[in-house]
Design a protein around this motif. Structure first.
Motif, PDB file in Angstrom:
ATOM      1  N   PHE A   7      56.861 108.462  50.221  1.00  0.00           N
ATOM      2  CA  PHE A   7      57.966 108.157  49.899  1.00  0.00           C
ATOM      3  C   PHE A   7      58.674 109.154  50.169  1.00  0.00           C
ATOM      4  CE2 PHE A   7      61.179 108.615  46.352  1.00  0.00           C
ATOM      5  CZ  PHE A   7      62.253 107.576  46.176  1.00  0.00           C
ATOM      6  N   ILE A   8      57.873 110.713  49.439  1.00  0.00           N
ATOM      7  CA  ILE A   8      58.086 112.007  48.969  1.00  0.00           C
ATOM      8  C   ILE A   8      58.315 112.536  50.964  1.00  0.00           C
ATOM      9  CG2 ILE A   8      57.504 114.407  48.959  1.00  0.00           C
ATOM     10  CD1 ILE A   8      55.389 113.089  46.284  1.00  0.00           C
ATOM     11  N   ILE A   9      57.528 112.318  51.641  1.00  0.00           N
ATOM     12  CA  ILE A   9      57.778 112.500  52.882  1.00  0.00           C
ATOM     13  C   ILE A   9      58.957 112.119  53.287  1.00  0.00           C
ATOM     14  CG2 ILE A   9      57.526 113.027  55.153  1.00  0.00           C
ATOM     15  CD1 ILE A   9      54.074 112.438  54.441  1.00  0.00           C
ATOM     16  N   SER A  10      59.148 110.814  53.480  1.00  0.00           N
ATOM     17  CA  SER A  10      60.531 110.273  53.630  1.00  0.00           C
ATOM     18  C   SER A  10      62.394 111.180  53.101  1.00  0.00           C
ATOM     19  CB  SER A  10      61.009 109.022  53.290  1.00  0.00           C
ATOM     20  OG  SER A  10      61.090 108.286  52.246  1.00  0.00           O
ATOM     21  N   ASN A  11      62.097 111.675  51.623  1.00  0.00           N
ATOM     22  CA  ASN A  11      62.743 112.687  51.112  1.00  0.00           C
ATOM     23  C   ASN A  11      63.178 113.912  51.617  1.00  0.00           C
ATOM     24  OD1 ASN A  11      64.696 110.353  49.641  1.00  0.00           O
ATOM     25  ND2 ASN A  11      62.570 109.417  49.179  1.00  0.00           N
ATOM     26  N   THR A  12      61.336 114.376  51.658  1.00  0.00           N
ATOM     27  CA  THR A  12      62.174 115.799  52.030  1.00  0.00           C
ATOM     28  C   THR A  12      61.423 116.652  53.337  1.00  0.00           C
ATOM     29  OG1 THR A  12      59.766 116.126  51.491  1.00  0.00           O
ATOM     30  CG2 THR A  12      61.253 116.498  49.475  1.00  0.00           C
ATOM     31  N   LYS A  13      61.011 115.433  54.811  1.00  0.00           N
ATOM     32  CA  LYS A  13      60.170 115.867  55.430  1.00  0.00           C
ATOM     33  C   LYS A  13      59.642 116.615  55.263  1.00  0.00           C
ATOM     34  CE  LYS A  13      63.829 112.639  57.171  1.00  0.00           C
ATOM     35  NZ  LYS A  13      63.659 111.517  56.605  1.00  0.00           N
ATOM     36  N   LEU A  14      58.851 117.118  55.045  1.00  0.00           N
ATOM     37  CA  LEU A  14      57.842 118.033  54.418  1.00  0.00           C
ATOM     38  C   LEU A  14      56.741 117.191  55.371  1.00  0.00           C
ATOM     39  CD1 LEU A  14      58.003 118.898  50.999  1.00  0.00           C
ATOM     40  CD2 LEU A  14      58.658 120.569  53.272  1.00  0.00           C
ATOM     41  N   SER A  15      55.669 118.465  55.985  1.00  0.00           N
ATOM     42  CA  SER A  15      54.344 117.665  56.403  1.00  0.00           C
ATOM     43  C   SER A  15      53.707 116.602  55.904  1.00  0.00           C
ATOM     44  CB  SER A  15      53.778 119.049  56.839  1.00  0.00           C
ATOM     45  OG  SER A  15      53.170 119.596  55.769  1.00  0.00           O
ATOM     46  N   GLU A  16      52.350 115.751  56.267  1.00  0.00           N
ATOM     47  CA  GLU A  16      52.255 114.937  54.825  1.00  0.00           C
ATOM     48  C   GLU A  16      51.344 115.739  54.642  1.00  0.00           C
ATOM     49  OE1 GLU A  16      49.264 111.035  55.982  1.00  0.00           O
ATOM     50  OE2 GLU A  16      50.193 112.342  57.280  1.00  0.00           O
ATOM     51  N   GLN A  17      50.176 116.919  55.250  1.00  0.00           N
ATOM     52  CA  GLN A  17      49.327 118.202  54.222  1.00  0.00           C
ATOM     53  C   GLN A  17      49.997 118.334  53.236  1.00  0.00           C
ATOM     54  OE1 GLN A  17      45.606 116.929  55.637  1.00  0.00           O
ATOM     55  NE2 GLN A  17      45.560 117.680  53.879  1.00  0.00           N
ATOM     56  N   SER A  18      50.425 119.133  53.519  1.00  0.00           N
ATOM     57  CA  SER A  18      51.482 119.923  51.870  1.00  0.00           C
ATOM     58  C   SER A  18      51.679 119.450  51.175  1.00  0.00           C
ATOM     59  CB  SER A  18      52.484 120.514  52.684  1.00  0.00           C
ATOM     60  OG  SER A  18      52.405 121.640  53.604  1.00  0.00           O
ATOM     61  N   VAL A  19      52.771 117.280  51.779  1.00  0.00           N
ATOM     62  CA  VAL A  19      52.611 116.855  50.124  1.00  0.00           C
ATOM     63  C   VAL A  19      51.614 116.720  49.735  1.00  0.00           C
ATOM     64  CG1 VAL A  19      53.777 115.102  49.650  1.00  0.00           C
ATOM     65  CG2 VAL A  19      55.196 116.315  51.505  1.00  0.00           C
ATOM     66  N   LYS A  20      51.003 115.875  50.464  1.00  0.00           N
ATOM     67  CA  LYS A  20      49.391 115.228  50.069  1.00  0.00           C
ATOM     68  C   LYS A  20      49.011 116.324  48.651  1.00  0.00           C
ATOM     69  CE  LYS A  20      44.650 113.010  51.165  1.00  0.00           C
ATOM     70  NZ  LYS A  20      44.210 114.060  50.611  1.00  0.00           N
ATOM     71  N   ASN A  21      48.595 117.326  49.286  1.00  0.00           N
ATOM     72  CA  ASN A  21      47.752 118.509  48.317  1.00  0.00           C
ATOM     73  C   ASN A  21      48.522 119.484  46.766  1.00  0.00           C
ATOM     74  OD1 ASN A  21      45.769 118.877  50.658  1.00  0.00           O
ATOM     75  ND2 ASN A  21      45.777 120.433  51.459  1.00  0.00           N
ATOM     76  N   THR A  22      50.120 119.035  47.757  1.00  0.00           N
ATOM     77  CA  THR A  22      51.172 119.362  46.736  1.00  0.00           C
ATOM     78  C   THR A  22      51.042 118.317  45.324  1.00  0.00           C
ATOM     79  OG1 THR A  22      52.011 120.861  47.602  1.00  0.00           O
ATOM     80  CG2 THR A  22      52.982 120.109  45.764  1.00  0.00           C
ATOM     81  N   VAL A  23      51.080 117.281  45.382  1.00  0.00           N
ATOM     82  CA  VAL A  23      50.837 116.284  44.515  1.00  0.00           C
ATOM     83  C   VAL A  23      49.041 116.090  44.328  1.00  0.00           C
ATOM     84  CG1 VAL A  23      50.330 113.924  44.779  1.00  0.00           C
ATOM     85  CG2 VAL A  23      52.088 114.284  45.342  1.00  0.00           C
ATOM     86  N   GLU A  24      47.848 116.730  44.924  1.00  0.00           N
ATOM     87  CA  GLU A  24      47.176 116.256  44.175  1.00  0.00           C
ATOM     88  C   GLU A  24      46.750 117.459  43.411  1.00  0.00           C
ATOM     89  OE1 GLU A  24      44.009 117.380  47.167  1.00  0.00           O
ATOM     90  OE2 GLU A  24      44.056 115.259  47.713  1.00  0.00           O
ATOM     91  N   LEU A  25      47.726 118.624  43.572  1.00  0.00           N
ATOM     92  CA  LEU A  25      47.285 120.131  41.779  1.00  0.00           C
ATOM     93  C   LEU A  25      48.376 119.326  41.340  1.00  0.00           C
ATOM     94  CD1 LEU A  25      48.325 122.620  44.933  1.00  0.00           C
ATOM     95  CD2 LEU A  25      45.862 122.446  43.437  1.00  0.00           C
ATOM     96  N   LEU A  26      49.696 118.872  41.981  1.00  0.00           N
ATOM     97  CA  LEU A  26      50.525 118.512  40.395  1.00  0.00           C
ATOM     98  C   LEU A  26      49.219 117.123  39.376  1.00  0.00           C
ATOM     99  CD1 LEU A  26      53.520 117.808  42.368  1.00  0.00           C
ATOM    100  CD2 LEU A  26      52.942 119.747  40.942  1.00  0.00           C
TER     101      LEU A  26
END
Length: 708
Positions: A7-26
């Motif tokens: 869902f986040i990738i579809s709205n931001t076009k950021l890389s999967e690894q960046s999104v995944k790691n950022t969500v983990e940190l959050l």
């Protein structure tokens, strides 16, 4: 987790690894400033804006999932949840589509259709919708009973049921949405009984207005909504009704008999009573949300520029809150902003003791070794500035005019009462003016951002969204600059990453009881400040003159050992590396890369060692208005005047030229070429030269052009 990432990738076009790691940190309760500054390797070097977007879409997804859960539960309780419906709900990606799916099953209030069902008319509605019957009235006669006493009332009841079915059809709702999105017009008409009200005149531009809803600028829509809320106009949203009805008929009617005639009547009823009111309100809300987002964005940009305004720094300041009848409130502050003296002088009418006032100011500057004078920009500001400039000081003293916006809010606040319990609001206001010159950020964080007076229509937008956005801006600014833990107020400390109001109070109280902090390690002794809070906040808290020079830098304590190793490998101490560019150039960063620490972090460490604790803000500059311009009547078309940008909106920039009224540089007068973003041409508090284009004294409006 997988669906969230998608869902986040579809709205931001950021890389999967960046999104995944950022969500983990959050999910580990890390803050945006901490993640963007100290976890670059994990995020792929995402900045604060990108991480904030991830936060936003993460919250949207969680809201959507929560609503899905509530709807599925409600449908299960009604025993109407089929596997097909469940699959549709679970795969839906936005709230509007989700609510459309749920609409037929909502337990609504007593509707006309529900009443018709209770009267047993649903079978007749189905017969009509089949479009196969030729003698509908004969069939309707059989349904006369109890409250339904005629064929007309039977058919009307059946049409109410059909109208509800039409209203619940997703394809029809989406078609009306499309027409509203593409073709809707917003129009206004003045309320005649209020047209001549004096207060209504500032809204008269919108007394008779029409514009495309999808093209109306955010500021104009918010202005129209405010005018309507004030009761001066009536507003409506319109589309081509005949075309809308025709589109619905095309989707439903497939015969040319009496059933079709009944369905046409039901379509008109559904459109006028159910579809158009609901979906035009939805379209209006969507436009309002878009306008809110734009206005909040403008406010956030302005607030950031204001908070990161140029500080004078730790210098002794004499601050004046000007006034006529009540006099000018004068305070003397030391380099840390502590109040040393206060008095009231009366240089202006009715007392007009300018000689006595000048003598007093002169003696105070000598007694308290004043280095700069701050004058509030409110009533009597220009007169007070002119008076100060007549004084021949023994030393070189800079004179600044400082924005008073929000100072009165601060002076009456709980924070001000706690800081100065023995002084009245006038003294507190003067202190705030002086401290704003010393450090705008440290002082402005004490004031509700909405009271500062930058932006457009901030009181008309969604207040929850606005507050959230402004809190994020303040937090990002505070952490970007860093905070001196030994001088910071509770308000300033509360915005430090991982700290918050309660820990800020604990830090403040610990400092009060134990004296100044001598090292970052000592921060761990603050009650309830655990390892997580220390991890998130320590690097943003600075300690001047600490034994370890890294304690006054943005180098995170977790990286101290890396700096120690760098120094050791060079045969030096850590202190030898500070501000020594030649020595720092000799360090081969690749030697210090590990699985968790990469080049981005190491490069940041080197930058910080080159200029430890460097303030990212520019130094404040002295500015002087044209002394011949005192009121709007002194302005003439064609004049070139110095001014300061004091507000930025989507439609232009407002400029203070030294009088009560600010002038507007309309977006079209910022440049000879097309202006996409006002912020690309001017910034808040920028010193500019403007040309006077037009002066409307009755309406107190000044049109300006940016002079290049």
């Amino acid at each position: 987790m997988v669906k969230l990432i998608e869902f986040i990738i579809s709205n931001t076009k950021l890389s999967e690894q960046s999104v995944k790691n950022t969500v983990e940190l959050l999910n580990e309760d890390c803050t945006v400033p901490f993640i963007s500054r100290y976890r670059k390797e994990r995020t792929g070097n995402l900045d604060e804006v990108q991480i904030s977007d991830i936060v936003k879409f993460k919250e949207q997804f969680e809201t959507l999932e929560k609503r899905k859960g509530a709807i599925l539960k409600a449908l299960e309780e009604q025993s109407v949840l089929t596997s097909e419906l469940k699959q549709k709900i679970e795969s839906t990606q936005n709230l509007t589509a989700l609510e459309d799916l749920y609409l037929p099953y909502k337990k609504s209030r007593k509707t006309k259709a529900e009443k018709a069902r209770q009267n047993g008319l649903e079978p007749l509605a189905k017969i009509i919708m089949s479009q196969n019957a030729n003698d509908v009235e004969s069939i309707a006669f059989k349904y006369i009973k109890n409250e339904v006493t005629s064929v007309d009332s039977v058919l009307e009841g059946a049409r109410h049921i059909i109208a509800e079915w039409i209203n619940e059809r997703v394809d029809i709702r989406n078609n009306i949405r499309y027409q509203l999105e593409r073709f809707a017009m917003i129009s206004t008409k003045v309320v005649k009984t209020k047209a001549d009200d004096e207060k209504a005149q500032k809204f008269r531009d919108y007394f008779d207005w029409e514009e495309s809803l999808n093209r109306i600028p955010s500021h104009r829509l918010l202005a129209i909504l405010r005018t309507e809320n004030e009761g001066y106009i009536r507003m409506k949203i319109e589309i081509d009704n005949d075309r809308a009805l025709s589109k619905i008929e095309d989707k439903i009617i497939r015969s040319n008999n009496v059933c079709a005639e009944q369905i046409k009547l039901a379509i008109k009823d559904a459109y006028k009573r159910l579809l158009l009111p609901s979906l035009s309100n939805e379209a209006m809300q969507k436009a309002k949300d878009k306008a809110d987002e734009s206005a909040i964005s403008v406010f956030a940009k302005n607030l950031k520029q204001l908070l990161l305004g140029s500080p004078l720094g730790e210098k002794r300041v004499l601050a004046i809150d000007p006034g006529f009848r009540t006099g000018c409130k004068v305070v003397c502050l030391d380099a840390q902003g502590q109040l040393k003296y206060n008095e009231t002088i009366y240089p202006h009418p009715p007392k007009s003791d300018s000689v006595g006032a000048m003598k007093k100011i002169s003696s105070l500057t000598d007694a308290y070794k004043i280095e700069a004078i701050a004058i509030g920009n409110g009533t009597a500001s220009r007169e007070t500035e002119a008076l100060i400039r007549k004084i021949h000081f023994k030393n070189d003293i800079q004179v600044f005019v400082v924005s008073e916006a929000g100072a009165s809010i601060y002076s009456a606040s709980k924070i001000a009462r706690e800081e100065f319990p023995d002084y009245d609001v006038t003294v507190r206001g003067s202190v705030s003016i002086g401290r704003r010159l010393q450090d705008p950020l440290a002082e402005l964080v004490k004031i509700d951002a909405k009271s500062i007076g930058v932006g457009q229509y901030q009181h008309d937008v969604d207040q929850t969204k606005l507050q959230k956005s402004l809190d994020a801006v303040v937090g990002n600014c505070v952490n970007a600059v860093g905070v001196n833990i030994n001088t910071a107020s509770k308000s300033l400390l509360s915005y430090v990453s991982g700290i918050g109001p309660k820990l800020a109070e604990n830090i403040f109280n610990y400092r009060k009881e134990n004296g100044l902090f001598s090292s970052r390690k000592e921060i761990k002794k603050v009650p309830r400040l655990g390892d997580k809070a220390f991890e998130q906040g320590a690097a943003f808290l600075r300690i001047k003159n600490a034994e370890n020079p890294l304690d006054d830098s943005a180098v995170h304590p977790e990286s101290y050992k890396i700096v120690v190793k760098m120094a050791k490998d060079l045969g030096r101490n850590v202190s030898d590396l500070i501000a020594n560019k030649e020595l720092l150039k000799k360090i081969d960063l690749k030697k210090y890369c590990t699985s968790s620490v990469g080049l981005p972090t190491l490069q940041d460490i080197i930058k910080e060692l080159e200029k430890p604790g460097l303030d990212i803000r520019e130094q404040v500059k002295v500015f002087t208005f044209n002394q011949n311009i005192k009121t709007i009547s002194d302005l003439r078309e064609g004049q070139l005047l110095p001014g300061i940008v004091n507000n930025i909106t989507n439609f232009g920039a407002f400029v203070d030229v030294g009088i009560k009224e600010s002038g507007l540089i309309h977006v079209s007068n910022l440049s000879d070429s097309f202006v996409k973003d006002v912020n690309e041409h001017v910034s808040l508090h920028q010193q500019v030269i403007v040309k006077v284009l037009e002066v409307d004294i009755p309406r107190k409006r000044i049109q300006l052009k940016l002079h290049k």
